[in-house]
Scaffold this motif. Structure first.
Motif, PDB file in Angstrom:
ATOM      1  N   LEU A 171       0.640  -1.162   0.170  1.00 45.34           N
ATOM      2  CA  LEU A 171       0.044   0.131  -0.092  1.00 45.34           C
ATOM      3  C   LEU A 171       0.752   1.312  -0.065  1.00 45.34           C
ATOM      4  O   LEU A 171       0.726   2.235  -0.641  1.00 45.34           O
ATOM      5  CB  LEU A 171      -0.854   0.094   1.097  1.00 45.34           C
ATOM      6  N   ILE A 172       1.948   1.332   0.589  1.00 39.98           N
ATOM      7  CA  ILE A 172       2.750   2.343   0.814  1.00 39.98           C
ATOM      8  C   ILE A 172       3.571   2.680  -0.443  1.00 39.98           C
ATOM      9  O   ILE A 172       3.541   3.663  -1.149  1.00 39.98           O
ATOM     10  CB  ILE A 172       3.864   2.193   1.745  1.00 39.98           C
ATOM     11  N   PHE A 173       3.856   1.793  -1.012  1.00 43.00           N
ATOM     12  CA  PHE A 173       4.673   1.790  -2.558  1.00 43.00           C
ATOM     13  C   PHE A 173       3.522   2.254  -3.510  1.00 43.00           C
ATOM     14  O   PHE A 173       3.862   3.180  -4.335  1.00 43.00           O
ATOM     15  CB  PHE A 173       5.156   0.430  -3.047  1.00 43.00           C
ATOM     16  N   ALA A 174       2.395   1.866  -3.449  1.00 39.69           N
ATOM     17  CA  ALA A 174       1.146   2.525  -4.504  1.00 39.69           C
ATOM     18  C   ALA A 174       0.914   3.857  -4.083  1.00 39.69           C
ATOM     19  O   ALA A 174       0.840   4.367  -5.127  1.00 39.69           O
ATOM     20  CB  ALA A 174      -0.158   1.239  -4.222  1.00 39.69           C
ATOM     21  N   ALA A 175       0.775   4.085  -2.843  1.00 37.13           N
ATOM     22  CA  ALA A 175       0.501   5.414  -2.492  1.00 37.13           C
ATOM     23  C   ALA A 175       1.467   6.284  -2.868  1.00 37.13           C
ATOM     24  O   ALA A 175       1.409   7.468  -3.439  1.00 37.13           O
ATOM     25  CB  ALA A 175       0.085   5.570  -0.861  1.00 37.13           C
ATOM     26  N   LEU A 176       2.948   6.047  -2.892  1.00 39.71           N
ATOM     27  CA  LEU A 176       4.000   6.874  -3.246  1.00 39.71           C
ATOM     28  C   LEU A 176       4.185   6.852  -4.522  1.00 39.71           C
ATOM     29  O   LEU A 176       4.176   8.263  -4.899  1.00 39.71           O
ATOM     30  CB  LEU A 176       5.456   6.184  -2.551  1.00 39.71           C
ATOM     31  N   GLN A 177       3.759   5.836  -5.229  1.00 42.61           N
ATOM     32  CA  GLN A 177       3.864   6.083  -6.830  1.00 42.61           C
ATOM     33  C   GLN A 177       2.832   6.938  -7.260  1.00 42.61           C
ATOM     34  O   GLN A 177       3.082   7.645  -8.249  1.00 42.61           O
ATOM     35  CB  GLN A 177       3.461   4.697  -7.349  1.00 42.61           C
ATOM     36  N   ASP A 178       1.563   7.109  -6.685  1.00 44.94           N
ATOM     37  CA  ASP A 178       0.293   7.876  -7.143  1.00 44.94           C
ATOM     38  C   ASP A 178       0.528   9.269  -6.404  1.00 44.94           C
ATOM     39  O   ASP A 178      -0.027  10.245  -6.948  1.00 44.94           O
ATOM     40  CB  ASP A 178      -0.904   7.352  -6.542  1.00 44.94           C
ATOM     41  N   ALA A 179       1.535   9.531  -5.603  1.00 42.37           N
ATOM     42  CA  ALA A 179       1.409  10.920  -5.087  1.00 42.37           C
ATOM     43  C   ALA A 179       2.264  12.099  -5.955  1.00 42.37           C
ATOM     44  O   ALA A 179       3.027  11.321  -6.812  1.00 42.37           O
ATOM     45  CB  ALA A 179       2.481  10.946  -3.827  1.00 42.37           C
ATOM     46  N   PRO A 180       1.973  13.301  -5.913  1.00 40.03           N
ATOM     47  CA  PRO A 180       2.512  14.093  -6.962  1.00 40.03           C
ATOM     48  C   PRO A 180       4.009  14.134  -6.593  1.00 40.03           C
ATOM     49  O   PRO A 180       4.629  13.752  -5.585  1.00 40.03           O
ATOM     50  CB  PRO A 180       1.974  15.610  -6.222  1.00 40.03           C
TER      51      PRO A 180
END
Length: 160
Positions: A43-52
């Protein structure tokens, strides 16, 4: 979910308890449940990838702090405590080391992996791979789990 946008200011990332951010993380995971470390890392990797994209190191660290706190508060099952080994934590200043020969790059050592953050906000997370060599467990390589450019579009491996 927060959509990547090269022109989106870092302030557009919701704070840890913002309803949009919580919904974002929940959409990627099982609702209201304690997840394994492996699931939370995903989840952390996915959210970091999606972050600006971050414009500098401080923004990159702030993004990572927000993402880690959101995931861990929602799915870690352990209250914030910097000494609890069951909770996942982002890089912090105390972990920072200068990368030799690259004055624009800092390295943050963790257990089993490390994070690189450049002056331009680019982030790389690499996992250390271990294996048996002549009967001794040793480091045999590493693999990149996240390679995110800075706001200027440059990735760490492209910088000189």
């Amino acid at each position: 979910m927060i959509q990547p946008n090269d022109n989106q200011p870092i302030e557009a990332i919701p704070p840890p308890h913002d309803e949009r951010a919580t919904a974002s993380i929940a959409a990627l995971s099982k609702a209201d449940s304690r997840l394994s470390k492996k699931e939370r890392v995903g989840l952390i990797f996915a959210a970091l990838q999606d972050a600006p994209l971050a414009e500098n190191r401080d923004q990159a660290l702030a993004v990572m702090d927000r993402v880690f706190r959101m995931v861990e508060d929602e799915h870690g099952g352990v209250p914030y405590d910097p000494y609890d080994k069951e909770r996942l934590y982002p890089p912090v200043a105390e972990m920072e080391r200068q990368e030799e020969g690259k004055p624009w790059l800092k390295r943050y050592r963790h257990t089993g992996h490390y994070t690189l953050i450049a002056d331009n906000g680019a982030i790389v997370i690499r996992v250390i791979e271990r294996g048996m060599v002549n009967g001794v467990k040793t480091i045999v390589g590493e693999r990149t789990e996240l390679d995110k450019p800075g706001a200027d579009g440059q990735r760490i491996d492209e910088m000189k």
